[in-house]
Design a protein around this motif. Structure first.
Motif, PDB file in Angstrom:
ATOM      1  N   SER A  41       0.802  -1.232   0.000  1.00 19.07           N
ATOM      2  CA  SER A  41       0.000   0.000   0.000  1.00 19.07           C
ATOM      3  C   SER A  41       0.836   1.283   0.000  1.00 19.07           C
ATOM      4  O   SER A  41       0.415   2.298  -0.563  1.00 19.07           O
ATOM      5  N   THR A  42       2.007   1.231   0.593  1.00 13.57           N
ATOM      6  CA  THR A  42       2.784   2.481   0.742  1.00 13.57           C
ATOM      7  C   THR A  42       3.050   3.200  -0.576  1.00 13.57           C
ATOM      8  O   THR A  42       2.829   4.406  -0.672  1.00 13.57           O
ATOM      9  N   ASP A  70       8.067  -7.653  -7.035  1.00 18.39           N
ATOM     10  CA  ASP A  70       7.365  -8.865  -6.606  1.00 18.39           C
ATOM     11  C   ASP A  70       5.894  -8.760  -6.969  1.00 18.39           C
ATOM     12  O   ASP A  70       5.396  -7.704  -7.356  1.00 18.39           O
ATOM     13  N   ARG A  72       1.903 -10.936  -6.232  1.00 18.37           N
ATOM     14  CA  ARG A  72       1.165 -12.009  -5.574  1.00 18.37           C
ATOM     15  C   ARG A  72       0.716 -12.990  -6.649  1.00 18.37           C
ATOM     16  O   ARG A  72       0.603 -12.656  -7.832  1.00 18.37           O
ATOM     17  N   ASN A  82      -0.293  -6.451  -7.218  1.00 16.52           N
ATOM     18  CA  ASN A  82       0.560  -5.250  -7.247  1.00 16.52           C
ATOM     19  C   ASN A  82       0.464  -4.564  -8.605  1.00 16.52           C
ATOM     20  O   ASN A  82       0.547  -3.338  -8.701  1.00 16.52           O
ATOM     21  N   GLY A 136       9.571  -1.878  -0.200  1.00 16.77           N
ATOM     22  CA  GLY A 136       8.871  -1.551   1.036  1.00 16.77           C
ATOM     23  C   GLY A 136       9.406  -2.447   2.130  1.00 16.77           C
ATOM     24  O   GLY A 136      10.322  -3.253   1.915  1.00 16.77           O
ATOM     25  N   HIS A 142      10.403  -8.387   6.169  1.00 19.11           N
ATOM     26  CA  HIS A 142      10.444  -8.820   4.760  1.00 19.11           C
ATOM     27  C   HIS A 142      10.510  -7.608   3.846  1.00 19.11           C
ATOM     28  O   HIS A 142      10.099  -6.501   4.198  1.00 19.11           O
ATOM     29  N   ALA A 144      10.253  -6.896  -0.714  1.00 22.65           N
ATOM     30  CA  ALA A 144       9.748  -7.576  -1.916  1.00 22.65           C
ATOM     31  C   ALA A 144       8.894  -8.731  -1.401  1.00 22.65           C
ATOM     32  O   ALA A 144       8.063  -8.520  -0.506  1.00 22.65           O
ATOM     33  N   LYS A 195       5.765   0.740  11.624  1.00 23.12           N
ATOM     34  CA  LYS A 195       7.054   0.235  11.105  1.00 23.12           C
ATOM     35  C   LYS A 195       8.233   0.699  11.972  1.00 23.12           C
ATOM     36  O   LYS A 195       9.372   0.330  11.719  1.00 23.12           O
TER      37      LYS A 195
HETATM   38  C1  6PG Z   1       4.064  -6.661  -1.341  1.00 27.33           C
HETATM   39  C2  6PG Z   1       5.284  -5.807  -1.238  1.00 27.33           C
HETATM   40  C3  6PG Z   1       5.846  -5.920   0.142  1.00 27.33           C
HETATM   41  C4  6PG Z   1       5.521  -4.597   0.795  1.00 27.33           C
HETATM   42  C5  6PG Z   1       5.592  -4.708   2.290  1.00 27.33           C
HETATM   43  C6  6PG Z   1       5.077  -3.406   2.936  1.00 27.33           C
HETATM   44  O1  6PG Z   1       3.838  -7.272  -2.394  1.00 27.33           O
HETATM   45  O2  6PG Z   1       3.302  -6.636  -0.353  1.00 27.33           O
HETATM   46  O3  6PG Z   1       6.149  -5.873  -2.204  1.00 27.33           O
HETATM   47  O4  6PG Z   1       7.196  -6.191   0.236  1.00 27.33           O
HETATM   48  O5  6PG Z   1       6.431  -3.608   0.327  1.00 27.33           O
HETATM   49  O6  6PG Z   1       4.759  -5.798   2.678  1.00 27.33           O
HETATM   50  O7  6PG Z   1       3.722  -3.277   2.563  1.00 27.33           O
HETATM   51  P1  6PG Z   1       2.907  -1.935   2.939  1.00 27.33           P
HETATM   52  O8  6PG Z   1       3.477  -0.840   2.104  1.00 27.33           O
HETATM   53  O9  6PG Z   1       1.479  -2.266   2.548  1.00 27.33           O
HETATM   54  O10 6PG Z   1       3.102  -1.697   4.421  1.00 27.33           O
END
Ligand code: 6PG
Length: 238
Positions: A41-42, A70, A72, A82, A136, A142, A144, A195
């Motif tokens: 989401s960020t 990355d 899903r 994504n 992120g 984690h 990617a 975070k």
């Molecule tokens: C994904 C991202 C993952 C993401 C982090 C932070 O597919 O979810 O690539 O690595 O950057 O989970 O997610 P938020 O920005 O939603 O906190």
């Protein structure tokens, strides 16, 4: 490692300004700009800003090659995709002829093999040398789709792979550490008080402390920048 701390909204303005600078420099030097987008989401706010008139006027998106760090293992029209997030926030509003989508609708191993081939074709079988990789950070460390204790963390040959994530009971699809660490610039964008703890843990850990995948992001000869808002940064140096 460079740490840049901003107020929440300023984080995305800073990232967008850097995107303008870096893309124009790469296009001037090599004719194209290659970027691997992060999901979750960020980054949506950054993609929406880049799609705004102010930034569209400064970036030649026809020379930007958009990849994904990355994805899903879902259909491209899924709310978990994504690609869908980036399409809704950015691609649907600009002229972007060079978007390389991960085919999340395929079986995980087929999607990973397909994208591996796309990367090998584009980078002439060399390790991908992205101009920019956006990343992120999850609260478990984690980045990617490299999750703690997940098999993809050990992948040293493939550039892109499927990754079984036990806590989701599902596959994710992700760039591997060799592909990420070969980038010219790696930019983490991390915001929000939720975070703060993981940011502190990572900033205070050693590269050898491998329990946090994000701590294993150490570019071979590129730049590593952490762009944080004050909420995510607040405990660092306590
Ligand atoms: C994904 C991202 C993952 C993401 C982090 C932070 O597919 O979810 O690539 O690595 O950057 O989970 O997610 P938020 O920005 O939603 O906190």
């Amino acid at each position: 490692m460079e740490i840049n701390k901003n107020e929440f909204h300023a984080v995305f303005g800073q990232a967008a300004d850097w995107f303008v600078i870096w893309s124009n420099k790469a296009i001037a030097e090599r004719g194209i700009f290659t970027v691997a987008l992060s999901g979750g989401s960020t980054p949506r706010k950054l993609y929406e800003l880049l799609a705004s008139g102010e930034y569209q006027a400064q970036i030649d998106f026809t020379k930007v090659h958009f990849f994904f760090g990355d994805e899903r293992n879902v259909q491209p029209d899924s709310d978990d995709s994504n690609y869908k997030m980036a399409h809704d926030a950015l691609f649907s509003k600009i002229n972007a002829p060079n978007v390389y989508r991960v085919k999340g609708e395929l079986a995980a191993i087929d999607a990973a093999n397909d994208y591996e081939q796309i990367l090998r074709d584009f980078f002439q079988n060399e390790t991908p040398h992205f101009d920019l990789i956006l990343l992120g950070l999850g609260t478990d460390g984690h980045t990617a789709s490299l999750f703690p204790d997940s098999p993809a963390l050990d992948e040293q040959v493939r550039f892109f792979t499927e990754n079984w994530v036990e806590k989701f009971g599902a596959y994710r699809l992700t760039l591997t550490l060799p592909a990420i660490n070969n980038a010219r610039t790696i930019l983490f964008i991390v915001t929000g008080a939720d975070k703060a703890q993981i940011v502190t843990q990572i900033m205070q850990s050693e590269p050898s402390e491998i329990k946090f995948p994000a701590r294993r992001i150490n570019p071979i000869d590129g730049k590593l920048i952490w762009l944080l808002d004050v909420e995510a940064f607040k405990n660092v140096n306590d």
